[in-house]
Scaffold this motif. Sequence first.
Motif, mmCIF file in Angstrom:
data_model
loop_
_atom_site.group_PDB
_atom_site.id
_atom_site.type_symbol
_atom_site.label_atom_id
_atom_site.label_comp_id
_atom_site.label_asym_id
_atom_site.label_seq_id
_atom_site.Cartn_x
_atom_site.Cartn_y
_atom_site.Cartn_z
ATOM 1 N N MET A 1 55.178 -11.002 -26.699
ATOM 2 C CA MET A 1 54.558 -9.793 -26.161
ATOM 3 C C MET A 1 53.346 -9.398 -27.015
ATOM 4 N N MET A 2 52.239 -9.117 -26.346
ATOM 5 C CA MET A 2 51.026 -8.682 -27.035
ATOM 6 C C MET A 2 51.249 -7.294 -27.639
ATOM 7 N N ARG A 3 50.809 -7.094 -28.882
ATOM 8 C CA ARG A 3 50.982 -5.819 -29.571
ATOM 9 C C ARG A 3 49.639 -5.296 -30.083
ATOM 10 N N LEU A 4 49.558 -3.977 -30.215
ATOM 11 C CA LEU A 4 48.358 -3.325 -30.731
ATOM 12 C C LEU A 4 48.718 -2.383 -31.876
ATOM 13 N N ASP A 5 49.712 -2.759 -32.657
ATOM 14 C CA ASP A 5 50.141 -1.915 -33.770
ATOM 15 C C ASP A 5 48.979 -1.650 -34.727
ATOM 16 N N ASP A 6 48.880 -0.405 -35.171
ATOM 17 C CA ASP A 6 47.853 0.025 -36.125
ATOM 18 C C ASP A 6 46.440 -0.040 -35.562
ATOM 19 N N LYS A 7 46.295 -0.191 -34.252
ATOM 20 C CA LYS A 7 44.975 -0.184 -33.621
ATOM 21 C C LYS A 7 44.709 1.192 -33.007
ATOM 22 N N THR A 8 43.443 1.553 -32.977
ATOM 23 C CA THR A 8 43.011 2.804 -32.369
ATOM 24 C C THR A 8 42.118 2.488 -31.183
ATOM 25 N N ALA A 9 42.418 3.093 -30.027
ATOM 26 C CA ALA A 9 41.695 2.791 -28.797
ATOM 27 C C ALA A 9 41.113 4.053 -28.170
ATOM 28 N N LEU A 10 39.927 3.915 -27.609
ATOM 29 C CA LEU A 10 39.276 4.965 -26.836
ATOM 30 C C LEU A 10 39.115 4.468 -25.408
ATOM 31 N N ILE A 11 39.559 5.266 -24.446
ATOM 32 C CA ILE A 11 39.427 4.903 -23.035
ATOM 33 C C ILE A 11 38.784 6.072 -22.301
ATOM 34 N N THR A 12 37.683 5.813 -21.611
ATOM 35 C CA THR A 12 37.032 6.869 -20.842
ATOM 36 C C THR A 12 37.590 6.913 -19.418
ATOM 37 N N GLY A 13 37.500 8.076 -18.807
ATOM 38 C CA GLY A 13 38.052 8.242 -17.465
ATOM 39 C C GLY A 13 39.541 7.975 -17.440
ATOM 40 N N ALA A 14 40.235 8.418 -18.505
ATOM 41 C CA ALA A 14 41.631 8.004 -18.711
ATOM 42 C C ALA A 14 42.654 9.076 -18.365
ATOM 43 N N ALA A 15 42.224 10.157 -17.725
ATOM 44 C CA ALA A 15 43.188 11.193 -17.357
ATOM 45 C C ALA A 15 44.026 10.803 -16.142
ATOM 46 N N GLY A 16 43.601 9.780 -15.414
ATOM 47 C CA GLY A 16 44.339 9.340 -14.236
ATOM 48 C C GLY A 16 43.964 7.924 -13.857
ATOM 49 N N GLY A 17 44.587 7.410 -12.799
ATOM 50 C CA GLY A 17 44.230 6.108 -12.252
ATOM 51 C C GLY A 17 44.383 4.967 -13.234
ATOM 52 N N ILE A 18 43.457 4.014 -13.170
ATOM 53 C CA ILE A 18 43.515 2.829 -14.006
ATOM 54 C C ILE A 18 43.431 3.200 -15.483
ATOM 55 N N GLY A 19 42.554 4.122 -15.821
ATOM 56 C CA GLY A 19 42.387 4.496 -17.222
ATOM 57 C C GLY A 19 43.666 5.009 -17.846
ATOM 58 N N ARG A 20 44.374 5.862 -17.121
ATOM 59 C CA ARG A 20 45.630 6.388 -17.661
ATOM 60 C C ARG A 20 46.676 5.278 -17.779
ATOM 61 N N ALA A 21 46.735 4.398 -16.795
ATOM 62 C CA ALA A 21 47.702 3.295 -16.848
ATOM 63 C C ALA A 21 47.445 2.409 -18.062
ATOM 64 N N VAL A 22 46.175 2.140 -18.354
ATOM 65 C CA VAL A 22 45.849 1.328 -19.524
ATOM 66 C C VAL A 22 46.209 2.079 -20.802
ATOM 67 N N ALA A 23 45.895 3.367 -20.849
ATOM 68 C CA ALA A 23 46.212 4.164 -22.035
ATOM 69 C C ALA A 23 47.709 4.144 -22.325
ATOM 70 N N GLU A 24 48.507 4.305 -21.288
ATOM 71 C CA GLU A 24 49.965 4.296 -21.466
ATOM 72 C C GLU A 24 50.454 2.919 -21.911
#
Length: 260
Positions: A1-24
């Motif tokens: 399984m791919m992991r992003l431990d200790d990484k910090t991510a910024l996602i724009t347009g992330a309150a809903g739709g694809i952006g929110r799904a990626v953020a989660e």
Amino acid sequence: MMRLDDKTALITGAAGGIGRAVAERYAAAGARVAIADLDAEAAEAAAEAIRHAGGEALALAMDVTDEAAVEAGVARLVAHWGRLDIALANAGIQHIQPLHELSLADWRRVLAVHLDGAFLITRAALRRMYAQGGGCLLYMGSVHSKLASPLKAPYVTAKHGLLGLCRTVAKEGAAHGVRSNLICPGFVRTPLVDRQIPDQARALGISEEAVIRDIMLKDTVDQEFTTLEDIAEVALHLAAFPSAALTGQSVVASHGWYMQ
């Protein structure tokens, strides 16, 4: 399984739709996630949902076409977490109209969100990533980064433009440890797509069912919409990929609509 431990991510347009799904998905894989959106209240709700699920999230009110707002948002994220490892330029809007009826204002509005917004996020992110020795820039393209459809001239043009920006970042960023890739979804049942269905039905004089069957899903292999989960999984893979073997690429996830 791919992991992003200790990484910090910024996602724009992330309150809903694809952006929110990626953020989660990123949060579930261990990343600290900044939810940037024009709708500050919705951004906070999305961040709170991630925190409630055990993740770490920060809400950022951000108009991606506003240079000062983008700079301030990225500065706040870095002040909060100390670094920026992944930035996904996802914010986008749509406009359905024939070219010969299209106003310059509507043309500029669509290009501003997609291209000006992606440029401003890219520039701010690269400055941080170069200083820290690496990072990952991602862009939310579309099958329309590859193909055109009627009635969507500004959107198609913008999505094609993101491919050029992504490839340029891959070339310039390589010496600084920065990778860049473009995600190209097919039709995903988000509010952005749902609003297109009646618009296209009216413009083409056909039923909404015909828009879905004969336009949106016509060239897929199974007449299925791409899902939020599908795109979130692609975004996770690209963010977590361990080397520059995968950079400057456009990954199409569309149930076979457009095969490279």
